[in-house]
Design a protein around this motif. Structure first.
Motif, mmCIF file in Angstrom:
data_model
loop_
_atom_site.group_PDB
_atom_site.id
_atom_site.type_symbol
_atom_site.label_atom_id
_atom_site.label_comp_id
_atom_site.label_asym_id
_atom_site.label_seq_id
_atom_site.Cartn_x
_atom_site.Cartn_y
_atom_site.Cartn_z
ATOM 1 N N VAL A 93 0.871 -1.350 0.024
ATOM 2 C CA VAL A 93 -0.137 -0.353 0.039
ATOM 3 C C VAL A 93 0.988 1.260 0.094
ATOM 4 O O VAL A 93 1.644 1.315 0.989
ATOM 5 N N GLU A 94 0.925 1.976 -0.834
ATOM 6 C CA GLU A 94 1.604 3.406 -1.113
ATOM 7 C C GLU A 94 0.416 4.490 -1.491
ATOM 8 O O GLU A 94 -0.337 4.474 -2.427
ATOM 9 N N GLU A 95 0.191 5.413 -0.540
ATOM 10 C CA GLU A 95 -0.346 6.585 -0.785
ATOM 11 C C GLU A 95 -1.878 6.310 -1.154
ATOM 12 O O GLU A 95 -2.608 6.752 -1.988
ATOM 13 N N GLY A 96 -2.250 5.169 -0.118
ATOM 14 C CA GLY A 96 -3.663 4.698 -0.243
ATOM 15 C C GLY A 96 -4.198 3.858 -1.331
ATOM 16 O O GLY A 96 -5.353 3.645 -1.324
ATOM 17 N N LEU A 97 -3.310 3.382 -1.929
ATOM 18 C CA LEU A 97 -3.462 2.498 -3.151
ATOM 19 C C LEU A 97 -2.712 1.243 -3.072
ATOM 20 O O LEU A 97 -1.708 1.217 -2.606
ATOM 21 N N LYS A 98 -3.597 0.034 -3.167
ATOM 22 C CA LYS A 98 -3.029 -1.286 -2.916
ATOM 23 C C LYS A 98 -2.372 -1.860 -4.340
ATOM 24 O O LYS A 98 -3.278 -1.980 -5.013
ATOM 25 N N PHE A 99 -1.060 -2.057 -4.428
ATOM 26 C CA PHE A 99 -0.702 -2.600 -5.534
ATOM 27 C C PHE A 99 -0.222 -3.759 -5.440
ATOM 28 O O PHE A 99 0.541 -4.345 -4.475
ATOM 29 N N GLY A 100 -0.478 -4.668 -6.551
ATOM 30 C CA GLY A 100 0.006 -6.069 -6.546
ATOM 31 C C GLY A 100 1.154 -6.226 -7.749
ATOM 32 O O GLY A 100 1.111 -5.172 -8.469
ATOM 33 N N HIS A 101 1.795 -7.022 -7.826
ATOM 34 C CA HIS A 101 3.006 -7.103 -8.508
ATOM 35 C C HIS A 101 3.477 -8.600 -8.982
ATOM 36 O O HIS A 101 3.605 -9.434 -8.280
ATOM 37 N N ILE A 102 3.194 -8.833 -10.511
ATOM 38 C CA ILE A 102 3.623 -10.139 -10.978
ATOM 39 C C ILE A 102 4.528 -9.894 -11.877
ATOM 40 O O ILE A 102 4.539 -9.010 -12.732
ATOM 41 N N LEU A 103 5.494 -10.702 -12.079
ATOM 42 C CA LEU A 103 6.581 -10.696 -13.038
ATOM 43 C C LEU A 103 6.649 -11.712 -14.184
ATOM 44 O O LEU A 103 6.288 -13.011 -14.259
ATOM 45 N N CYS A 104 6.487 -10.968 -15.271
ATOM 46 C CA CYS A 104 6.709 -11.616 -16.777
ATOM 47 C C CYS A 104 6.031 -13.056 -16.736
ATOM 48 O O CYS A 104 4.643 -12.883 -16.825
ATOM 49 N N ASP A 105 6.707 -14.165 -17.136
ATOM 50 C CA ASP A 105 5.689 -15.485 -17.215
ATOM 51 C C ASP A 105 4.849 -15.879 -16.016
ATOM 52 O O ASP A 105 4.089 -16.868 -15.909
ATOM 53 N N GLU A 106 5.057 -15.000 -14.792
ATOM 54 C CA GLU A 106 4.324 -15.423 -13.432
ATOM 55 C C GLU A 106 2.698 -15.338 -14.010
ATOM 56 O O GLU A 106 1.868 -16.140 -13.654
ATOM 57 N N LEU A 107 2.505 -14.591 -15.155
ATOM 58 C CA LEU A 107 1.241 -14.286 -15.624
ATOM 59 C C LEU A 107 0.602 -15.476 -16.014
ATOM 60 O O LEU A 107 -0.563 -16.048 -15.984
ATOM 61 N N VAL A 108 1.433 -16.328 -16.840
ATOM 62 C CA VAL A 108 0.924 -17.559 -17.435
ATOM 63 C C VAL A 108 1.150 -18.887 -16.346
ATOM 64 O O VAL A 108 0.333 -19.789 -16.249
ATOM 65 N N LYS A 109 2.292 -18.844 -15.719
ATOM 66 C CA LYS A 109 2.533 -19.994 -14.666
ATOM 67 C C LYS A 109 2.038 -19.913 -13.397
ATOM 68 O O LYS A 109 1.729 -20.977 -12.923
ATOM 69 N N GLN A 110 1.516 -18.859 -12.716
ATOM 70 C CA GLN A 110 0.849 -18.751 -11.630
ATOM 71 C C GLN A 110 -0.072 -17.666 -11.263
ATOM 72 O O GLN A 110 -0.920 -17.782 -10.284
ATOM 73 N N GLY A 111 -0.093 -16.795 -12.231
ATOM 74 C CA GLY A 111 -1.339 -15.551 -12.228
ATOM 75 C C GLY A 111 -0.708 -15.106 -10.753
ATOM 76 O O GLY A 111 0.216 -14.654 -10.293
ATOM 77 N N VAL A 112 -2.164 -14.708 -10.030
ATOM 78 C CA VAL A 112 -2.062 -14.158 -8.796
ATOM 79 C C VAL A 112 -1.692 -15.152 -7.667
ATOM 80 O O VAL A 112 -2.729 -16.022 -7.387
ATOM 81 N N LYS A 113 -0.391 -15.456 -7.151
ATOM 82 C CA LYS A 113 -0.336 -16.577 -6.454
ATOM 83 C C LYS A 113 -0.336 -16.419 -4.953
ATOM 84 O O LYS A 113 0.133 -15.424 -4.519
ATOM 85 N N GLY A 114 -0.857 -17.358 -4.128
ATOM 86 C CA GLY A 114 -1.027 -17.468 -2.724
ATOM 87 C C GLY A 114 -2.165 -16.837 -2.292
ATOM 88 O O GLY A 114 -2.459 -16.473 -1.101
ATOM 89 N N GLY A 115 -3.343 -16.933 -2.904
ATOM 90 C CA GLY A 115 -4.547 -16.661 -2.515
ATOM 91 C C GLY A 115 -4.976 -14.952 -2.967
ATOM 92 O O GLY A 115 -4.081 -14.257 -3.017
ATOM 93 N N ALA A 116 -5.964 -14.758 -3.270
ATOM 94 C CA ALA A 116 -6.294 -13.619 -3.623
ATOM 95 C C ALA A 116 -6.468 -12.597 -2.527
ATOM 96 O O ALA A 116 -6.755 -12.948 -1.460
ATOM 97 N N ASP A 117 -6.044 -11.423 -2.775
ATOM 98 C CA ASP A 117 -6.021 -10.189 -1.701
ATOM 99 C C ASP A 117 -7.308 -9.535 -2.310
ATOM 100 O O ASP A 117 -7.602 -9.202 -3.430
#
Length: 208
Positions: A93-117
């Motif tokens: 969370v920066e300046e009131g906004l919650k940012f998620g971050h996925i890298l490159c082929d994580e999009l294909v291999k795991q998406g948002v991993k570890g449970g949805a936030d």
């Protein structure tokens, strides 16, 4: 809030990032590709502080495997996220906004991993090199759209302007943004112009 989305060429320094900040000093956030910073973290932190901007992208630690890491640096020049690739998705969370971050082929291999936030405002997707085929381009765009819809969040991705995957003779630079409904705010293919996005108005401009 204004976001600067850049597609720099691969380089050992971060001169292109500094040049973009000098030319667009009013932006709040700069988004850049996976691995772009390499090991220039100290210089990147100084730029974030000097230009009062949040930096979101990727860097590398060449002595580790995998070498690529997700990075977020706040306006004070402090590293607030430094996550190794293929680990669980992180949220900051920066300046009131919650940012998620996925890298490159994580999009294909795991998406948002570890449970949805819950209540994610934005997922940033730094990509390494360009797409190696039209089919891959369409696949990644469609997967990004699905993540936006599933998590009801904006998602923004950007790749380098050059480079190819494992020696492929095709490299299609890519940058995109989908809103939380999965509607395209912009999709760039083989267009490496810098983009400024005002997330309040959804206005997209090309400063140069």
């Amino acid at each position: 809030m204004k976001l600067l989305i850049i597609q720099p060429k691969l380089e050992k320094t971060i001169e292109q990032l500094e040049s973009e900040l000098m030319s667009n000093s009013s932006v709040d956030v700069v988004i850049f590709p996976e691995g772009y910073l390499n090991e220039n973290l100290e210089e990147a932190c100084a730029l974030a502080k000097n230009y009062n901007a949040i930096l979101i992208g990727g860097h590398r630690r060449f002595h580790e495997s995998p070498k690529d890491r997700a990075i977020i640096i706040n306006r004070k020049g402090e590293i607030v996220l430094d996550r190794i690739k293929y680990s669980d998705t992180s949220f900051v969370v920066e300046e009131g906004l919650k940012f998620g971050h996925i890298l490159c082929d994580e999009l294909v291999k795991q998406g948002v991993k570890g449970g949805a936030d819950d209540n994610i405002d934005m997922i940033v997707h730094p990509i390494g090199v360009g797409m190696f085929s039209e089919e891959q381009f369409e696949e990644w765009i469609n997967l990004a759209r699905k993540i936006a819809i599933e998590h009801k969040t904006m998602i923004i991705g950007t790749s380098h302007a050059d480079g190819s995957f494992r020696g492929s003779d095709v490299s299609i630079p890519i940058a995109y943004c989908f809103d939380k409904a999965g509607e395209a705010v912009f999709i760039s293919k083989n267009d490496v112009r810098t983009i400024i996005l005002d997330i309040e108005t959804r206005q997209v401009t090309f400063p140069k």
